[in-house]
Design a protein around this motif. Structure first.
Motif, PDB file in Angstrom:
ATOM      1  N   ARG A  84      42.888  28.667  50.377  1.00 14.28           N
ATOM      2  CA  ARG A  84      44.328  28.937  50.735  1.00 14.28           C
ATOM      3  C   ARG A  84      45.449  28.734  49.348  1.00 14.28           C
ATOM      4  NH1 ARG A  84      44.693  25.202  54.636  1.00 14.28           N
ATOM      5  NH2 ARG A  84      45.403  23.331  53.183  1.00 14.28           N
ATOM      6  N   LEU A  85      44.653  27.658  48.368  1.00 13.46           N
ATOM      7  CA  LEU A  85      45.442  27.518  47.240  1.00 13.46           C
ATOM      8  C   LEU A  85      45.178  28.642  46.078  1.00 13.46           C
ATOM      9  CD1 LEU A  85      45.274  23.759  46.934  1.00 13.46           C
ATOM     10  CD2 LEU A  85      47.591  25.267  47.783  1.00 13.46           C
ATOM     11  N   LYS A  86      44.119  29.358  46.435  1.00 16.02           N
ATOM     12  CA  LYS A  86      43.543  30.440  45.548  1.00 16.02           C
ATOM     13  C   LYS A  86      42.859  29.964  44.187  1.00 16.02           C
ATOM     14  CE  LYS A  86      46.773  33.771  47.049  1.00 16.02           C
ATOM     15  NZ  LYS A  86      48.037  33.281  47.573  1.00 16.02           N
ATOM     16  N   ILE A  87      42.343  28.768  44.399  1.00 13.73           N
ATOM     17  CA  ILE A  87      41.690  27.961  43.158  1.00 13.73           C
ATOM     18  C   ILE A  87      40.346  28.684  43.172  1.00 13.73           C
ATOM     19  CG2 ILE A  87      40.581  25.892  42.903  1.00 13.73           C
ATOM     20  CD1 ILE A  87      43.000  24.483  44.045  1.00 13.73           C
ATOM     21  N   ASP A  88      39.758  29.194  44.273  1.00 16.96           N
ATOM     22  CA  ASP A  88      38.547  29.755  44.041  1.00 16.96           C
ATOM     23  C   ASP A  88      38.363  30.921  42.989  1.00 16.96           C
ATOM     24  OD1 ASP A  88      39.939  31.257  46.126  1.00 16.96           O
ATOM     25  OD2 ASP A  88      38.017  32.025  46.804  1.00 16.96           O
ATOM     26  N   GLU A  89      39.421  31.647  42.647  1.00 15.16           N
ATOM     27  CA  GLU A  89      39.568  32.490  41.860  1.00 15.16           C
ATOM     28  C   GLU A  89      39.770  32.426  40.474  1.00 15.16           C
ATOM     29  OE1 GLU A  89      38.909  35.279  43.460  1.00 15.16           O
ATOM     30  OE2 GLU A  89      39.960  35.128  45.458  1.00 15.16           O
ATOM     31  N   LEU A  90      40.013  31.076  40.363  1.00 13.13           N
ATOM     32  CA  LEU A  90      40.157  30.445  38.675  1.00 13.13           C
ATOM     33  C   LEU A  90      39.069  30.786  37.658  1.00 13.13           C
ATOM     34  CD1 LEU A  90      41.964  27.049  39.072  1.00 13.13           C
ATOM     35  CD2 LEU A  90      42.973  29.266  38.414  1.00 13.13           C
ATOM     36  N   PRO A  91      37.712  30.794  38.222  1.00 10.36           N
ATOM     37  CA  PRO A  91      36.612  31.005  37.267  1.00 10.36           C
ATOM     38  C   PRO A  91      36.773  32.702  36.689  1.00 10.36           C
ATOM     39  CG  PRO A  91      35.890  29.806  39.132  1.00 10.36           C
ATOM     40  CD  PRO A  91      37.313  30.310  39.427  1.00 10.36           C
ATOM     41  N   GLN A  92      37.449  33.253  37.556  1.00 12.12           N
ATOM     42  CA  GLN A  92      37.599  34.853  37.097  1.00 12.12           C
ATOM     43  C   GLN A  92      38.203  35.116  35.808  1.00 12.12           C
ATOM     44  OE1 GLN A  92      38.440  37.240  40.460  1.00 12.12           O
ATOM     45  NE2 GLN A  92      37.429  35.592  41.662  1.00 12.12           N
ATOM     46  N   ILE A  93      38.909  33.712  35.279  1.00  7.12           N
ATOM     47  CA  ILE A  93      39.610  34.056  34.280  1.00  7.12           C
ATOM     48  C   ILE A  93      38.501  34.284  33.033  1.00  7.12           C
ATOM     49  CG2 ILE A  93      40.691  32.655  32.204  1.00  7.12           C
ATOM     50  CD1 ILE A  93      42.367  31.345  34.658  1.00  7.12           C
ATOM     51  N   TRP A  94      37.299  33.899  33.276  1.00  9.02           N
ATOM     52  CA  TRP A  94      36.234  34.255  32.392  1.00  9.02           C
ATOM     53  C   TRP A  94      36.037  35.864  32.344  1.00  9.02           C
ATOM     54  CZ3 TRP A  94      33.117  33.516  28.405  1.00  9.02           C
ATOM     55  CH2 TRP A  94      32.321  34.009  28.267  1.00  9.02           C
ATOM     56  N   ASN A  95      35.869  36.524  33.487  1.00 11.01           N
ATOM     57  CA  ASN A  95      36.107  37.936  33.675  1.00 11.01           C
ATOM     58  C   ASN A  95      36.980  38.387  33.045  1.00 11.01           C
ATOM     59  OD1 ASN A  95      34.569  36.929  36.559  1.00 11.01           O
ATOM     60  ND2 ASN A  95      33.637  38.560  35.544  1.00 11.01           N
ATOM     61  N   VAL A  96      38.445  38.086  32.962  1.00  4.00           N
ATOM     62  CA  VAL A  96      39.275  38.508  32.158  1.00  4.00           C
ATOM     63  C   VAL A  96      38.967  38.447  30.725  1.00  4.00           C
ATOM     64  CG1 VAL A  96      41.845  38.153  31.749  1.00  4.00           C
ATOM     65  CG2 VAL A  96      41.072  38.097  34.039  1.00  4.00           C
ATOM     66  N   LEU A  97      38.764  37.219  30.243  1.00  9.01           N
ATOM     67  CA  LEU A  97      38.405  37.191  28.865  1.00  9.01           C
ATOM     68  C   LEU A  97      37.310  38.023  28.386  1.00  9.01           C
ATOM     69  CD1 LEU A  97      38.867  33.144  28.249  1.00  9.01           C
ATOM     70  CD2 LEU A  97      40.590  35.209  27.884  1.00  9.01           C
ATOM     71  N   ASN A  98      36.239  38.351  29.065  1.00  7.11           N
ATOM     72  CA  ASN A  98      35.238  39.108  28.635  1.00  7.11           C
ATOM     73  C   ASN A  98      35.536  40.507  28.905  1.00  7.11           C
ATOM     74  OD1 ASN A  98      34.185  39.989  31.405  1.00  7.11           O
ATOM     75  ND2 ASN A  98      32.785  38.368  31.297  1.00  7.11           N
ATOM     76  N   GLY A  99      36.485  40.985  29.490  1.00 12.75           N
ATOM     77  CA  GLY A  99      37.000  42.298  29.611  1.00 12.75           C
ATOM     78  C   GLY A  99      36.406  43.055  30.925  1.00 12.75           C
ATOM     79  N   THR A 100      35.819  42.421  31.796  1.00 14.36           N
ATOM     80  CA  THR A 100      35.479  43.364  32.780  1.00 14.36           C
ATOM     81  C   THR A 100      36.520  43.092  33.978  1.00 14.36           C
ATOM     82  OG1 THR A 100      34.267  41.101  33.832  1.00 14.36           O
ATOM     83  CG2 THR A 100      32.943  42.647  32.662  1.00 14.36           C
ATOM     84  N   MET A 101      37.612  42.367  33.851  1.00 15.46           N
ATOM     85  CA  MET A 101      38.688  42.061  34.792  1.00 15.46           C
ATOM     86  C   MET A 101      40.019  41.963  33.927  1.00 15.46           C
ATOM     87  SD  MET A 101      37.363  40.047  37.760  1.00 15.46           S
ATOM     88  CE  MET A 101      38.814  40.089  38.705  1.00 15.46           C
ATOM     89  N   SER A 102      41.100  42.291  34.917  1.00 18.90           N
ATOM     90  CA  SER A 102      42.360  42.021  34.192  1.00 18.90           C
ATOM     91  C   SER A 102      42.778  40.909  35.033  1.00 18.90           C
ATOM     92  CB  SER A 102      43.245  43.325  34.373  1.00 18.90           C
ATOM     93  OG  SER A 102      44.401  43.128  33.740  1.00 18.90           O
ATOM     94  N   LEU A 103      44.042  40.521  34.499  1.00 15.46           N
ATOM     95  CA  LEU A 103      44.745  39.302  35.339  1.00 15.46           C
ATOM     96  C   LEU A 103      45.412  40.271  36.737  1.00 15.46           C
ATOM     97  CD1 LEU A 103      46.719  37.252  32.873  1.00 15.46           C
ATOM     98  CD2 LEU A 103      44.704  36.649  34.321  1.00 15.46           C
ATOM     99  N   VAL A 104      46.057  41.238  36.293  1.00 16.36           N
ATOM    100  CA  VAL A 104      46.503  42.204  37.572  1.00 16.36           C
ATOM    101  C   VAL A 104      45.686  43.467  37.682  1.00 16.36           C
ATOM    102  CG1 VAL A 104      48.595  43.170  38.544  1.00 16.36           C
ATOM    103  CG2 VAL A 104      48.689  40.849  37.392  1.00 16.36           C
ATOM    104  N   GLY A 105      45.442  43.968  38.933  1.00 11.06           N
ATOM    105  CA  GLY A 105      44.797  45.241  39.189  1.00 11.06           C
ATOM    106  C   GLY A 105      44.164  45.210  40.560  1.00 11.06           C
ATOM    107  N   PRO A 106      43.755  46.271  40.929  1.00  5.44           N
ATOM    108  CA  PRO A 106      43.029  46.266  42.296  1.00  5.44           C
ATOM    109  C   PRO A 106      41.927  44.980  42.330  1.00  5.44           C
ATOM    110  CG  PRO A 106      43.070  48.454  41.413  1.00  5.44           C
ATOM    111  CD  PRO A 106      43.360  47.601  40.342  1.00  5.44           C
TER     112      PRO A 106
END
Length: 188
Positions: A84-106
């Motif tokens: 509900r608070l979207k806290i489960d997505e916070l570790p994905q900041i690692w994916n953003v930093l390693n370049g496999t994801m962006s903060l915003v995108g599909p």
């Protein structure tokens, strides 16, 4: 510029994300009787599989399927709050930093989401770097409607705008599109 924005904001948010993840790790581990963090394979840029990092919100025995296909009974008690608070997505900041994801995108889908993969392929969505949040999420559209989500995802394909990314991030942080497909499914 988008990558620079992702890295700078990702680095700025990392200390907060680490503290929050550490704070919720113990309750998750106790309830799930499993490690609080896990990796899940998702499809990224050009349909390349990558390992997405998440906080555990579901029981270990839950099948690796899209949220809209999961019974609400599979969600941990702590997981309901985290989702509900979207806290489960916070570790994905690692994916953003390693370049496999962006903060915003599909939002990246699972390899077994065949209809979604085909719709995204047809609309050219795999030309975009996947994100922690995106247009479909703030519109409340989940992956249970593959064609619709692919069309909305494709709408993000335009020259990058800092203002647009900030608007999407703000909308996400303030609860836009906060519906959770898994939470709404009762024992069916």
């Amino acid at each position: 510029m988008k990558r620079l924005f992702d890295v700078l904001l990702g680095l700025a948010l990392s200390p907060i994300a680490i503290v929050v993840c550490l704070a919720v790790a113990i309750p998750i581990a106790i309830e799930a009787k499993a490690p609080p963090l896990f990796f899940q394979t998702r499809l990224g840029l050009r349909e390349r599989p990558f390992r997405l990092l998440k906080l555990r919100t579901m029981h270990v025995a839950t099948p690796s399927v899209a949220s809209h296909q999961v019974d609400a009974g599979n969600i941990l008690t702590t997981g309901r709050l985290l989702r509900r608070l979207k806290i489960d997505e916070l570790p994905q900041i690692w994916n953003v930093l390693n370049g496999t994801m962006s903060l915003v995108g599909p939002r990246p889908g699972l390899p077994n989401q065949i209809e979604l993969t085909e719709a995204r392929r047809a609309h050219g969505v795999f030309d975009l770097v996947p994100g922690i949040t995106g247009v479909a999420q703030i519109c409340g559209v989940d992956m249970s409607t593959p064609e619709k989500v692919a069309q909305i995802d494709k709408s993000y394909d335009h020259p990058w705008s800092l203002a647009e990314d900030l608007r999407i991030l703000w909308a996400t942080a303030t609860g836009a599109g906060s519906g959770d497909a898994a939470s709404g499914r009762q024992n069916q």
